[in-house]
Each structure stands twice: as structure tokens, then as C-alpha cells.
Design a protein around this motif. Structure first.
Motif, PDB file in Angstrom:
ATOM      1  N   ASN A   1     -32.111 -23.167 -13.496  1.00 18.76           N
ATOM      2  CA  ASN A   1     -31.566 -21.849 -13.178  1.00 18.76           C
ATOM      3  C   ASN A   1     -31.857 -21.479 -11.723  1.00 18.76           C
ATOM      4  OD1 ASN A   1     -30.863 -21.763 -15.865  1.00 18.76           O
ATOM      5  ND2 ASN A   1     -32.418 -20.278 -16.439  1.00 18.76           N
ATOM      6  N   LEU A   2     -33.057 -21.792 -11.278  1.00 20.64           N
ATOM      7  CA  LEU A   2     -33.432 -21.524  -9.891  1.00 20.64           C
ATOM      8  C   LEU A   2     -32.561 -22.345  -8.938  1.00 20.64           C
ATOM      9  CD1 LEU A   2     -35.361 -20.126  -7.890  1.00 20.64           C
ATOM     10  CD2 LEU A   2     -36.926 -22.058  -8.205  1.00 20.64           C
ATOM     11  N   ALA A   3     -32.304 -23.597  -9.281  1.00 19.46           N
ATOM     12  CA  ALA A   3     -31.450 -24.453  -8.451  1.00 19.46           C
ATOM     13  C   ALA A   3     -30.042 -23.874  -8.346  1.00 19.46           C
ATOM     14  CB  ALA A   3     -31.407 -25.871  -9.028  1.00 19.46           C
ATOM     15  N   CYS A   4     -29.507 -23.394  -9.451  1.00 15.34           N
ATOM     16  CA  CYS A   4     -28.173 -22.777  -9.426  1.00 15.34           C
ATOM     17  C   CYS A   4     -28.166 -21.528  -8.551  1.00 15.34           C
ATOM     18  CB  CYS A   4     -27.724 -22.418 -10.840  1.00 15.34           C
ATOM     19  SG  CYS A   4     -27.422 -23.846 -11.882  1.00 15.34           S
ATOM     20  N   THR A   5     -29.226 -20.755  -8.626  1.00 18.92           N
ATOM     21  CA  THR A   5     -29.322 -19.534  -7.825  1.00 18.92           C
ATOM     22  C   THR A   5     -29.391 -19.880  -6.345  1.00 18.92           C
ATOM     23  OG1 THR A   5     -30.473 -18.452  -9.653  1.00 18.92           O
ATOM     24  CG2 THR A   5     -30.614 -17.399  -7.508  1.00 18.92           C
TER      25      THR A   5
ATOM     26  N   PHE B   1     -28.217 -22.507  -4.975  1.00 17.29           N
ATOM     27  CA  PHE B   1     -26.903 -23.024  -4.612  1.00 17.29           C
ATOM     28  C   PHE B   1     -25.933 -21.881  -4.304  1.00 17.29           C
ATOM     29  CE2 PHE B   1     -22.619 -24.506  -5.521  1.00 17.29           C
ATOM     30  CZ  PHE B   1     -22.569 -25.662  -4.767  1.00 17.29           C
ATOM     31  N   PHE B   2     -25.916 -20.863  -5.142  1.00 21.52           N
ATOM     32  CA  PHE B   2     -25.008 -19.741  -4.924  1.00 21.52           C
ATOM     33  C   PHE B   2     -25.399 -18.907  -3.705  1.00 21.52           C
ATOM     34  CE2 PHE B   2     -23.275 -20.831  -8.938  1.00 21.52           C
ATOM     35  CZ  PHE B   2     -22.016 -20.246  -8.990  1.00 21.52           C
ATOM     36  N   LEU B   3     -26.650 -19.009  -3.281  1.00 22.79           N
ATOM     37  CA  LEU B   3     -27.091 -18.326  -2.072  1.00 22.79           C
ATOM     38  C   LEU B   3     -26.866 -19.189  -0.827  1.00 22.79           C
ATOM     39  CD1 LEU B   3     -30.392 -16.692  -3.348  1.00 22.79           C
ATOM     40  CD2 LEU B   3     -28.356 -15.492  -2.545  1.00 22.79           C
ATOM     41  N   GLY B   4     -26.344 -20.405  -1.022  1.00 23.00           N
ATOM     42  CA  GLY B   4     -26.086 -21.298   0.100  1.00 23.00           C
ATOM     43  C   GLY B   4     -27.311 -22.036   0.592  1.00 23.00           C
ATOM     44  N   MET B   5     -28.363 -22.046  -0.199  1.00 18.78           N
ATOM     45  CA  MET B   5     -29.612 -22.713   0.170  1.00 18.78           C
ATOM     46  C   MET B   5     -29.633 -24.089  -0.515  1.00 18.78           C
ATOM     47  SD  MET B   5     -31.926 -19.310  -0.426  1.00 18.78           S
ATOM     48  CE  MET B   5     -33.463 -19.871   0.267  1.00 18.78           C
ATOM     49  N   TYR B   6     -28.845 -25.001   0.040  1.00 21.62           N
ATOM     50  CA  TYR B   6     -28.571 -26.264  -0.643  1.00 21.62           C
ATOM     51  C   TYR B   6     -29.780 -27.197  -0.704  1.00 21.62           C
ATOM     52  CZ  TYR B   6     -23.949 -24.377   0.044  1.00 21.62           C
ATOM     53  OH  TYR B   6     -22.869 -23.543   0.037  1.00 21.62           O
TER      54      TYR B   6
ATOM     55  N   GLN C   1     -34.075 -29.528  -4.279  1.00 21.05           N
ATOM     56  CA  GLN C   1     -35.494 -29.690  -4.587  1.00 21.05           C
ATOM     57  C   GLN C   1     -35.841 -29.078  -5.939  1.00 21.05           C
ATOM     58  OE1 GLN C   1     -37.349 -27.877  -1.207  1.00 21.05           O
ATOM     59  NE2 GLN C   1     -37.041 -29.651   0.126  1.00 21.05           N
ATOM     60  N   ALA C   2     -35.307 -27.898  -6.221  1.00 28.06           N
ATOM     61  CA  ALA C   2     -35.581 -27.249  -7.506  1.00 28.06           C
ATOM     62  C   ALA C   2     -34.989 -28.047  -8.656  1.00 28.06           C
ATOM     63  CB  ALA C   2     -35.030 -25.827  -7.502  1.00 28.06           C
ATOM     64  N   ALA C   3     -33.797 -28.585  -8.461  1.00 28.07           N
ATOM     65  CA  ALA C   3     -33.163 -29.389  -9.519  1.00 28.07           C
ATOM     66  C   ALA C   3     -33.982 -30.638  -9.800  1.00 28.07           C
ATOM     67  CB  ALA C   3     -31.739 -29.754  -9.121  1.00 28.07           C
ATOM     68  N   LEU C   4     -34.518 -31.254  -8.754  1.00 29.33           N
ATOM     69  CA  LEU C   4     -35.338 -32.449  -8.949  1.00 29.33           C
ATOM     70  C   LEU C   4     -36.652 -32.113  -9.649  1.00 29.33           C
ATOM     71  CD1 LEU C   4     -34.713 -34.274  -5.554  1.00 29.33           C
ATOM     72  CD2 LEU C   4     -33.846 -34.904  -7.822  1.00 29.33           C
ATOM     73  N   LYS C   5     -37.222 -30.957  -9.354  1.00 22.45           N
ATOM     74  CA  LYS C   5     -38.445 -30.542 -10.043  1.00 22.45           C
ATOM     75  C   LYS C   5     -38.167 -30.320 -11.523  1.00 22.45           C
ATOM     76  CE  LYS C   5     -40.928 -28.409  -6.250  1.00 22.45           C
ATOM     77  NZ  LYS C   5     -41.463 -27.158  -5.690  1.00 22.45           N
ATOM     78  N   GLY C   6     -37.044 -29.735 -11.836  1.00 21.15           N
ATOM     79  CA  GLY C   6     -36.669 -29.524 -13.231  1.00 21.15           C
ATOM     80  C   GLY C   6     -36.465 -30.829 -13.961  1.00 21.15           C
ATOM     81  N   GLU C   7     -35.941 -31.804 -13.256  1.00 20.09           N
ATOM     82  CA  GLU C   7     -35.699 -33.122 -13.844  1.00 20.09           C
ATOM     83  C   GLU C   7     -37.012 -33.835 -14.155  1.00 20.09           C
ATOM     84  OE1 GLU C   7     -33.960 -36.798 -11.686  1.00 20.09           O
ATOM     85  OE2 GLU C   7     -32.264 -35.568 -12.342  1.00 20.09           O
TER      86      GLU C   7
END
Length: 129
Positions: free
Chosen positions: A95-99, A101-106, A111-117
């Protein structure tokens, strides 16, 4: 001048009168989310948080509702606070990774998506490393 059509005393209260709303029930979170009433969901959750009736997923639902309202900054604050807790649900990182992304902080989104993984293992238990 007094109206003769309506009595000045007694009778039923006018439709907009507060006294008429006594029997109205407070909607449940599930109902508000099903109706996609995210503003109502946030109001209910913040009220519960304020009076001390906070459930364990309250912060997660506030972040979810804020995200769906397009208030990504608020969602970001909620999700970042959740990641600092020791019993952080691994879904929060996604959820943090999606947020992000929508803020343009790619970069932060990746990094957040990888931590979730890292926290998810073959559909079994969560690895907390």
C-alpha cells in the motif's frame, strides 16, 4: 404573523428537526466501505480513535480510505506510521509503494515494494527479518 395552517404548539417536529433522528443508527465501517463512502469511513474511524474505541486495523483503514479519496499525503502518513510498528502487516508495504507511486516518488515506491516482497514467503507464514 402566525400561520393558521400549522399549530404553534405540539404535533410532530419538522423534517429537519434533530429530535427526529434519535432512532437513526450509526453505520458500520463495512457498510461505508461497501458504499465507497470513504469520507464517512474516515470520519467514523477518527471518531473511534478519538474516543478510544480504536481497533487494530483502524490506521490501515484510514490510510486505505484516504488513498481512495486521492489524499495521498494523508495515506502516506498513515502507512509510514504503520511500517514503524513491530507487528506491521506486510500488505502495508505494498500500500505504501502504491502511495509513493501516485505521489511520483518512484524510487521510494520500488524500495517499499521490495520490502513488502521480503516479508512474504510462498503463501505460508510471514518472515519477519
Amino acid at each position: 404573523m402566525l400561520s393558521r395552517a400549522k399549530p404553534a404548539v405540539g404535533g410532530t417536529p419538522p423534517p429537519g428537526d434533530r429530535r427526529r433522528k434519535k432512532g437513526k443508527k450509526v453505520p458500520q465501517l463495512e457498510e461505508l466501505l461497501a458504499l465507497r463512502d470513504f469520507t464517512g469511513a474516515i470520519a467514523l474511524l477518527e471518531f473511534k480513535r478519538h474516543v478510544g474505541e480504536q481497533e487494530e486495523d483502524t490506521d490501515l483503514w484510514i490510510g486505505y480510505s484516504a488513498f481512495h479519496l486521492g489524499d495521498y499525503k494523508r495515506a502516506l502518513e498513515e502507512y509510514e506510521a504503520l511500517t514503524k510498528q513491530p507487528s506491521c502487516n506486510p500488505d502495508v508495504w505494498v500500500n505504501l509503494a502504491c502511495t509513493y507511486f501516485f505521489l511520483g516518488m518512484y524510487t521510494q515506491a520500488e524500495q517499499a515494494a521490495l520490502k513488502g516482497e521480503m516479508y512474504v514467503s510462498d503463501g505460508q507464514d510471514y518472515l519477519l527479518t
